[in-house]
Design an enzyme around this catalytic site. Structure first.
Site, PDB file in Angstrom:
ATOM      1  N   ASP A  46       1.049  -1.127   0.074  1.00 55.59           N
ATOM      2  CA  ASP A  46       0.011   0.144  -0.069  1.00 55.59           C
ATOM      3  C   ASP A  46       0.879   1.100  -0.008  1.00 55.59           C
ATOM      4  O   ASP A  46       1.849   1.454   0.773  1.00 55.59           O
ATOM      5  CB  ASP A  46      -1.055  -0.045   1.107  1.00 55.59           C
ATOM      6  CG  ASP A  46      -1.551   1.202   1.264  1.00 55.59           C
ATOM      7  OD1 ASP A  46      -3.048   1.178   0.888  1.00 55.59           O
ATOM      8  OD2 ASP A  46      -1.372   2.282   1.976  1.00 55.59           O
ATOM      9  N   TYR A  51       2.267  10.304  -0.073  1.00 59.83           N
ATOM     10  CA  TYR A  51       3.474   9.706   0.633  1.00 59.83           C
ATOM     11  C   TYR A  51       4.893  10.165  -0.184  1.00 59.83           C
ATOM     12  O   TYR A  51       5.935  10.035   0.228  1.00 59.83           O
ATOM     13  CB  TYR A  51       3.512   8.308   0.597  1.00 59.83           C
ATOM     14  CG  TYR A  51       2.285   7.690   1.460  1.00 59.83           C
ATOM     15  CD1 TYR A  51       1.516   8.629   2.136  1.00 59.83           C
ATOM     16  CD2 TYR A  51       2.101   6.275   1.423  1.00 59.83           C
ATOM     17  CE1 TYR A  51       0.177   7.855   2.872  1.00 59.83           C
ATOM     18  CE2 TYR A  51       0.885   5.663   1.956  1.00 59.83           C
ATOM     19  CZ  TYR A  51       0.054   6.645   2.808  1.00 59.83           C
ATOM     20  OH  TYR A  51      -0.936   6.082   3.327  1.00 59.83           O
ATOM     21  N   LYS A  76      -3.382   5.993  -3.732  1.00 57.12           N
ATOM     22  CA  LYS A  76      -4.240   6.831  -3.304  1.00 57.12           C
ATOM     23  C   LYS A  76      -4.198   8.102  -4.070  1.00 57.12           C
ATOM     24  O   LYS A  76      -3.126   8.516  -4.604  1.00 57.12           O
ATOM     25  CB  LYS A  76      -4.327   7.333  -1.971  1.00 57.12           C
ATOM     26  CG  LYS A  76      -4.358   5.908  -1.218  1.00 57.12           C
ATOM     27  CD  LYS A  76      -4.115   6.187   0.315  1.00 57.12           C
ATOM     28  CE  LYS A  76      -4.046   4.820   0.979  1.00 57.12           C
ATOM     29  NZ  LYS A  76      -2.619   4.336   0.974  1.00 57.12           N
ATOM     30  N   HIS A 107      -8.016   9.697  -1.371  1.00 57.80           N
ATOM     31  CA  HIS A 107      -7.421   9.748   0.037  1.00 57.80           C
ATOM     32  C   HIS A 107      -8.024  10.182   1.238  1.00 57.80           C
ATOM     33  O   HIS A 107      -7.953   9.917   2.479  1.00 57.80           O
ATOM     34  CB  HIS A 107      -5.868  10.451  -0.239  1.00 57.80           C
ATOM     35  CG  HIS A 107      -4.897   9.920   0.864  1.00 57.80           C
ATOM     36  ND1 HIS A 107      -3.522   9.980   0.761  1.00 57.80           N
ATOM     37  CD2 HIS A 107      -4.974   9.566   2.088  1.00 57.80           C
ATOM     38  CE1 HIS A 107      -3.033   9.429   1.612  1.00 57.80           C
ATOM     39  NE2 HIS A 107      -3.648   9.128   2.573  1.00 57.80           N
TER      40      HIS A 107
END
Length: 296
Positions: A46, A51, A76, A107
């Protein structure tokens, strides 16, 4: 209920119960973590555009030598990209070095402006973002195997389902004994939406790792406290879980799941009565906490 190895989505696909989380896993570390995890038996990874490590995750997947078809890969849609989801999808596919995603999540239900600082974009409705994601999912099954959401409370889920043509396959939320979100879990079970638990340990330096209930059960089952916290979700129907680590030993250790009985599960969830906290504190500028002031 005994621990499960996979959970069936409303698409019919099987999602591995335990996956490698990569939130806060920095470039330079995350590619090795992904490579090592996949070589060690993980089949679920994931990540997220937010990120800023999708490229490194993709490099780790490639370096592992594990066939793409054997991996369940989630990323996401970032908040500032909600007006341009198709371009964002293509960017994620390119960064990850893959032709398709097993799961693509919104998200947060919080459109933001691009640039720094990112601000609430109140000219755009996140429901329109979902409609765009639905269109992409229907038009490009070769690129999207499933779509879902992340950080959605019951209120937001109800608003979504009132207009959705596609029921989200997953709702990824913070979930651990000190943040049980029982209302969200129950509502998703009713609607056939799988829950994915992030921060299952309570995040870095969590007090849950030294909680007397958790340590007692860890001793009883001859495992680490983290194994008990991950196992809690693996023993919960309709739930998958994302322990995160960039350390080889911990990545291996987090794979060890034990069966918990009903009494043990109840005891773990009673921790929330005296030790209640959130690891993730959303406070998007202009949006506030998005209806997540606590985890009840």
């Amino acid at each position: 209920m005994p621990a499960t190895k996979s959970v069936k989505l409303n698409t019919g696909a099987e999602m591995p119960t335990v996956g490698l989380g990569t939130w806060k896993s920095a470039p330079g570390q995350v590619e090795h973590a992904v490579e090592f995890a996949l070589k060690s038996g993980y089949t679920h990874v994931d990540t997220a555009a937010a990120y800023q490590n999708e490229k490194e995750v993709g490099q780790g997947i490639a370096a592992s030598g594990v066939a793409r078809g054997s991996i369940f890969l989630t990323t996401k849609l970032d908040n500032p990209d909600q007006k341009e989801p198709e371009a964002a999808l293509e960017s994620s596919l390119s960064n990850l070095g893959t032709e398709y995603l097993d799961l693509w999540l919104m998200h947060w239900p919080a459109p933001m402006t691009k640039g720094t600082p990112a601000l609430a974009d109140k000219t755009h409705d996140w429901l329109d973002t979902w409609k765009s994601m639905e269109k992409l999912y229907k038009a490009h099954p070769e690129k999207l195997r499933a779509i879902g959401v992340s950080n959605f409370s019951v209120e937001f889920l109800k608003r979504l389902l009132a207009v959705a043509e596609v029921v989200p396959a997953v709702n990824q939320i913070e979930l651990h004994p000190s943040c049980p979100q029982a209302d969200v879990v129950a509502y998703c079970a009713k609607k056939g939406i799988v829950i994915t638990a992030y921060s299952p340990l309570g995040s870095d330096n969590s007090p849950l790792l030294t909680n007397e209930v958790v340590t007692k059960l860890a001793t009883k089952h001859n495992v680490q406290p983290a194994n008990i916290l991950v196992s809690l979700h693996a023993n919960t129907p309709n739930t998958t879980v994302l322990p995160k680590s960039v350390t080889n030993a911990r990545i291996l250790s987090n794979m060890k799941i034990v069966d918990l009985n009903e009494e043990e599960i109840t005891e773990l969830y009673e921790i929330d009565k005296t030790h209640h906290f959130r690891a993730c504190h959303p406070d998007w500028t202009g949006w506030g906490s998005l209806g997540f002031p606590d985890c009840n």
